[in-house]
Write a protein that holds these residues in place. Structure first.
Motif, mmCIF file in Angstrom:
data_model
loop_
_atom_site.group_PDB
_atom_site.id
_atom_site.type_symbol
_atom_site.label_atom_id
_atom_site.label_comp_id
_atom_site.label_asym_id
_atom_site.label_seq_id
_atom_site.Cartn_x
_atom_site.Cartn_y
_atom_site.Cartn_z
ATOM 1 N N UNK A 75 0.837 -1.207 0.000
ATOM 2 C CA UNK A 75 0.000 0.000 0.000
ATOM 3 C C UNK A 75 0.867 1.251 0.000
ATOM 4 N N UNK A 76 1.920 1.239 0.791
ATOM 5 C CA UNK A 76 2.773 2.418 0.921
ATOM 6 C C UNK A 76 3.667 2.631 -0.287
ATOM 7 N N UNK A 77 4.143 1.557 -0.885
ATOM 8 C CA UNK A 77 5.229 1.670 -1.848
ATOM 9 C C UNK A 77 4.820 1.609 -3.318
ATOM 10 N N UNK A 78 3.983 0.686 -3.698
ATOM 11 C CA UNK A 78 3.716 0.515 -5.127
ATOM 12 C C UNK A 78 3.142 1.773 -5.784
ATOM 13 N N UNK A 79 2.277 2.556 -5.106
ATOM 14 C CA UNK A 79 1.793 3.794 -5.736
ATOM 15 C C UNK A 79 2.849 4.894 -5.830
ATOM 16 N N UNK A 80 4.022 4.675 -5.230
ATOM 17 C CA UNK A 80 5.066 5.708 -5.250
ATOM 18 C C UNK A 80 6.302 5.278 -6.036
ATOM 19 N N UNK A 81 6.198 4.206 -6.796
ATOM 20 C CA UNK A 81 7.322 3.781 -7.627
ATOM 21 C C UNK A 81 8.359 2.945 -6.918
ATOM 22 N N UNK A 82 8.102 2.583 -5.662
ATOM 23 C CA UNK A 82 9.046 1.781 -4.884
ATOM 24 C C UNK A 82 8.691 0.308 -5.047
ATOM 25 N N UNK A 83 9.654 -0.494 -5.475
ATOM 26 C CA UNK A 83 9.396 -1.911 -5.721
ATOM 27 C C UNK A 83 10.209 -2.831 -4.816
#
Length: 382
Positions: A75-83
């Protein structure tokens, strides 16, 4: 036929020395060479956008429901480009639960450092116990060697409020155990109870000095703003430096003074917790990266700090952190948009910025897992 083709984007891929407009092909979850005559099932037009390797947050807390501070990584990462990200939350008493409930269940690639306090960072009601007499050396050894695929090393918070008169002994004992285990040490360095030089001299090549820009006590600069020689020497002998700014560990005066003297952290990370996720001053990794770029660091350097360097720390440099042939197809697309922001550090010092990296699309293992609602891209069905 390619599964995905990302065309016309400005690719920044530090490992492969690419910083130009070019196309990226994806097939079967991997980056693959692209021939202009080749067709693709789906085409993404990234004209006017940045195309980075999937971002990697080198320091975060993702033990959701197992600690009070843990974020939900997908939830925190995928919408911000963090994989991909590195966690620093669990100890030997709860590591197996962390691995089975978080690492195994998350789309985000996760590795971890093992807290020397057996309970890890369970609660915010009180600090973890770092008295060496309570370290469970035998269990650390066993848990590490049973989980070398995931655990990168040992983690200790060496702050005065935790040391409670023990000085640097907790860190020395942590390093001793790590020597026996055969792993790295990552040390939280805010409000240090001893001079910075003493901490750096205790660390070994490959160990990580966290919260490098903290401004509370025993920082990396002297009272006149000069970078300590011990910091330069530590880097020369292989100590890694991570920003891990969090809510209270970034001091703009320390950061800018160090930058003017040619010193920049090796990694740009958030120390993200539930209380800073999508909240000031951190908000997200790309938001933090935006400030670094506006402070004068080249885009390519900031991307390297957030992709290729942490990929090496994770021992995954062949698989993630770059867009070379055969790498996992983890890709982040950003708009570099006009946006006025006022950032504030822990003591209220302001920095005004006028640009922002806006996440447009995240691709994980070749699949689109996030797309901004206003990013309408060309799509061809074959």
């Amino acid at each position: 036929m390619l599964d995905l083709l990302i065309k016309n984007g400005h690719v920044v891929d530090p490992k492969n020395n690419r910083n130009s407009v070019c196309d990226i092909g994806i097939y079967n979850g991997k980056i693959t060479p692209y021939d202009s005559r080749e067709e693709a099932k789906h085409t993404i037009d990234a004209s006017g956008k940045y195309v980075f390797p999937g971002l990697i947050d080198a320091h975060a807390h993702m033990f959701a429901d197992g600690t009070e501070i843990g974020i939900y990584p997908d939830i925190a990462y995928l919408p911000t480009g963090v994989t991909a990200a590195i966690d620093c939350s669990a100890g030997v008493a709860n590591y197996r639960l962390f691995k089975s409930s978080i690492v195994a269940q998350s789309k985000v690639t996760i590795k971890s450092f093992l807290q020397v306090c057996s309970a890890g960072l369970v609660t915010t009601a009180y600090h973890e116990n770092i008295n060496p007499k309570y370290f469970n050396e035998e269990k650390m050894y066993r848990i590490y060697h049973e989980n070398k695929d995931n655990i990168l090393g040992l983690k200790i918070r060496q702050s005065e409020e935790l040391a409670e008169g023990l000085g640097i002994e907790p860190l020395r004992e942590t390093v001793r155990i790590a020597e026996k285990i055969g792993c790295r040490v990552e040390v939280h360095c805010t409000n240090l109870p001893v001079p910075t030089e003493e901490v750096l001299n205790t660390l070994r090549p490959g160990d990580i000095f966290e919260h490098v820009y903290q401004g509370v006590k025993n920082t990396i600069i002297d009272e006149n703003g000069r970078l300590y020689d011990c910091v330069k020497k530590a880097r020369e002998r292989g100590i890694w430096f991570d920003s891990a700014e969090g809510r209270k560990h970034g001091d703009y005066d320390v950061m800018l003074a160090a930058m003017k003297q040619g010193f920049v952290a090796d990694m740009c990370s958030t120390d993200l917790v539930i209380g800073s996720m999508f909240r000031r001053p951190i908000f997200s990794l790309p938001n933090l990266m935006s400030r670094y770029i506006c402070m004068g660091l080249p885009v390519e350097q900031v991307v390297k700090m957030s992709t290729w360097t942490p990929a090496k720390l994770m021992n995954m440099e062949d698989e993630i952190g770059h867009l070379g042939e055969g790498a996992n197809a983890d890709v982040a697309i950003f708009d570099w948009m006009d946006c006025k922001q006022t950032y504030r550090d822990w003591k209220g010092t302001e920095f005004k910025a006028d640009k922002l990296l806006k996440p447009e699309m995240t691709i994980k293992d070749g699949q689109i897992v996030y797309c901004a609602p206003d990013y309408i891209y060309e799509e061809a069905y074959k």
